[in-house]
Design a protein around this motif. Structure first.
Motif, PDB file in Angstrom:
ATOM      1  N   ALA A  51     -73.407  84.071 -98.754  1.00 15.87           N
ATOM      2  CA  ALA A  51     -74.537  84.787 -97.936  1.00 15.87           C
ATOM      3  C   ALA A  51     -74.412  85.743 -97.385  1.00 15.87           C
ATOM      4  CB  ALA A  51     -74.390  83.571 -96.452  1.00 15.87           C
ATOM      5  N   GLY A  52     -73.223  86.448 -97.359  1.00 15.00           N
ATOM      6  CA  GLY A  52     -73.246  87.881 -96.759  1.00 15.00           C
ATOM      7  C   GLY A  52     -71.726  88.186 -97.009  1.00 15.00           C
ATOM      8  N   PRO A  53     -71.362  89.606 -97.032  1.00 11.91           N
ATOM      9  CA  PRO A  53     -70.069  90.049 -97.132  1.00 11.91           C
ATOM     10  C   PRO A  53     -69.236  89.849 -95.668  1.00 11.91           C
ATOM     11  CG  PRO A  53     -71.472  91.894 -97.197  1.00 11.91           C
ATOM     12  CD  PRO A  53     -72.333  90.650 -97.065  1.00 11.91           C
ATOM     13  N   ALA A  54     -68.100  89.621 -95.796  1.00  7.63           N
ATOM     14  CA  ALA A  54     -67.276  89.729 -94.463  1.00  7.63           C
ATOM     15  C   ALA A  54     -65.999  90.735 -94.723  1.00  7.63           C
ATOM     16  CB  ALA A  54     -67.029  88.478 -94.046  1.00  7.63           C
ATOM     17  N   HIS A  55     -65.436  91.540 -93.787  1.00 14.32           N
ATOM     18  CA  HIS A  55     -64.239  92.050 -93.983  1.00 14.32           C
ATOM     19  C   HIS A  55     -63.361  91.767 -92.713  1.00 14.32           C
ATOM     20  CE1 HIS A  55     -61.309  95.311 -94.513  1.00 14.32           C
ATOM     21  NE2 HIS A  55     -61.391  95.758 -93.395  1.00 14.32           N
ATOM     22  N   VAL A  56     -62.216  91.167 -93.207  1.00 21.33           N
ATOM     23  CA  VAL A  56     -61.102  90.901 -92.021  1.00 21.33           C
ATOM     24  C   VAL A  56     -60.193  91.928 -92.057  1.00 21.33           C
ATOM     25  CG1 VAL A  56     -59.342  89.042 -91.334  1.00 21.33           C
ATOM     26  CG2 VAL A  56     -61.559  88.280 -92.724  1.00 21.33           C
ATOM     27  N   ALA A  57     -60.302  92.650 -91.042  1.00 22.33           N
ATOM     28  CA  ALA A  57     -59.190  93.986 -90.977  1.00 22.33           C
ATOM     29  C   ALA A  57     -57.969  93.410 -90.482  1.00 22.33           C
ATOM     30  CB  ALA A  57     -59.907  94.872 -89.523  1.00 22.33           C
ATOM     31  N   GLU A  58     -57.806  92.405 -89.610  1.00 19.88           N
ATOM     32  CA  GLU A  58     -56.467  91.893 -89.440  1.00 19.88           C
ATOM     33  C   GLU A  58     -56.392  90.369 -89.010  1.00 19.88           C
ATOM     34  OE1 GLU A  58     -53.912  92.112 -85.058  1.00 19.88           O
ATOM     35  OE2 GLU A  58     -55.044  93.919 -85.651  1.00 19.88           O
ATOM     36  N   SER A  59     -55.412  89.911 -89.514  1.00 12.80           N
ATOM     37  CA  SER A  59     -54.939  88.476 -89.525  1.00 12.80           C
ATOM     38  C   SER A  59     -53.760  88.100 -89.282  1.00 12.80           C
ATOM     39  CB  SER A  59     -55.750  87.897 -91.114  1.00 12.80           C
ATOM     40  OG  SER A  59     -54.838  88.184 -92.062  1.00 12.80           O
ATOM     41  N   SER A  60     -53.444  86.720 -88.936  1.00 13.02           N
ATOM     42  CA  SER A  60     -52.215  86.383 -88.606  1.00 13.02           C
ATOM     43  C   SER A  60     -51.852  84.981 -89.625  1.00 13.02           C
ATOM     44  CB  SER A  60     -52.077  85.960 -87.116  1.00 13.02           C
ATOM     45  OG  SER A  60     -52.998  85.011 -86.995  1.00 13.02           O
ATOM     46  N   ALA A  61     -50.579  84.772 -89.499  1.00  8.74           N
ATOM     47  CA  ALA A  61     -50.010  83.584 -90.321  1.00  8.74           C
ATOM     48  C   ALA A  61     -50.657  82.383 -89.472  1.00  8.74           C
ATOM     49  CB  ALA A  61     -48.651  83.472 -90.246  1.00  8.74           C
ATOM     50  N   SER A  62     -50.978  81.434 -90.417  1.00 15.31           N
ATOM     51  CA  SER A  62     -51.524  80.160 -90.285  1.00 15.31           C
ATOM     52  C   SER A  62     -50.450  79.208 -89.309  1.00 15.31           C
ATOM     53  CB  SER A  62     -51.564  79.270 -91.136  1.00 15.31           C
ATOM     54  OG  SER A  62     -52.824  79.714 -92.130  1.00 15.31           O
ATOM     55  N   ARG A  63     -50.819  78.594 -88.199  1.00 22.50           N
ATOM     56  CA  ARG A  63     -49.919  77.871 -87.431  1.00 22.50           C
ATOM     57  C   ARG A  63     -50.762  76.650 -87.261  1.00 22.50           C
ATOM     58  NH1 ARG A  63     -50.911  82.759 -85.071  1.00 22.50           N
ATOM     59  NH2 ARG A  63     -52.549  82.902 -83.833  1.00 22.50           N
ATOM     60  N   PRO A  64     -50.049  75.498 -87.090  1.00 23.17           N
ATOM     61  CA  PRO A  64     -50.884  74.352 -86.856  1.00 23.17           C
ATOM     62  C   PRO A  64     -51.277  74.247 -85.292  1.00 23.17           C
ATOM     63  CG  PRO A  64     -48.385  74.004 -86.888  1.00 23.17           C
ATOM     64  CD  PRO A  64     -48.586  75.349 -87.284  1.00 23.17           C
ATOM     65  N   PHE A  65     -52.573  73.610 -85.127  1.00 22.76           N
ATOM     66  CA  PHE A  65     -52.962  73.447 -83.884  1.00 22.76           C
ATOM     67  C   PHE A  65     -53.123  72.106 -83.194  1.00 22.76           C
ATOM     68  CE2 PHE A  65     -56.672  71.741 -85.860  1.00 22.76           C
ATOM     69  CZ  PHE A  65     -57.476  71.438 -84.916  1.00 22.76           C
ATOM     70  N   SER A  66     -53.036  71.928 -82.129  1.00 22.47           N
ATOM     71  CA  SER A  66     -52.718  70.457 -81.535  1.00 22.47           C
ATOM     72  C   SER A  66     -54.054  69.981 -80.882  1.00 22.47           C
ATOM     73  CB  SER A  66     -51.583  70.601 -80.176  1.00 22.47           C
ATOM     74  OG  SER A  66     -51.854  71.580 -79.045  1.00 22.47           O
ATOM     75  N   LEU A  67     -54.186  68.594 -81.115  1.00 21.04           N
ATOM     76  CA  LEU A  67     -55.189  68.288 -80.824  1.00 21.04           C
ATOM     77  C   LEU A  67     -55.265  67.670 -79.230  1.00 21.04           C
ATOM     78  CD1 LEU A  67     -56.130  65.985 -83.804  1.00 21.04           C
ATOM     79  CD2 LEU A  67     -57.183  68.107 -83.216  1.00 21.04           C
TER      80      LEU A  67
END
Length: 67
Positions: A51-67
């Motif tokens: 649908a369109g381009p996106a640029h991610v300038a910064e990211s972090s490591a995946s971490r589990p999220f609690s429900l």
């Protein structure tokens, strides 16, 4: 964090050519074969497939999220 939006029409000619062009992308789902994933390629045309381009300038490591 700041975000900016711009149109692909405002992009440099080389970027527009890449988006309108075609190429190959690695294609696999949840199961990634250990030795043969490099050979699993599928055709890709970014302008037609997304649908369109996106640029991610910064990211972090995946971490589990609690429900």
């Amino acid at each position: 964090m700041s975000t900016t939006t711009s149109s692909v029409a405002e992009a440099p000619p080389t970027v527009r050519e890449r988006l309108d062009g075609s190429g190959l992308s690695r294609g696999f789902g949840a199961m990634v074969p250990r030795w043969t994933y490099r050979f699993r390629r599928q055709p890709l045309s970014p302008a037609a497939d997304f649908a369109g381009p996106a640029h991610v300038a910064e990211s972090s490591a995946s971490r589990p999220f609690s429900l």
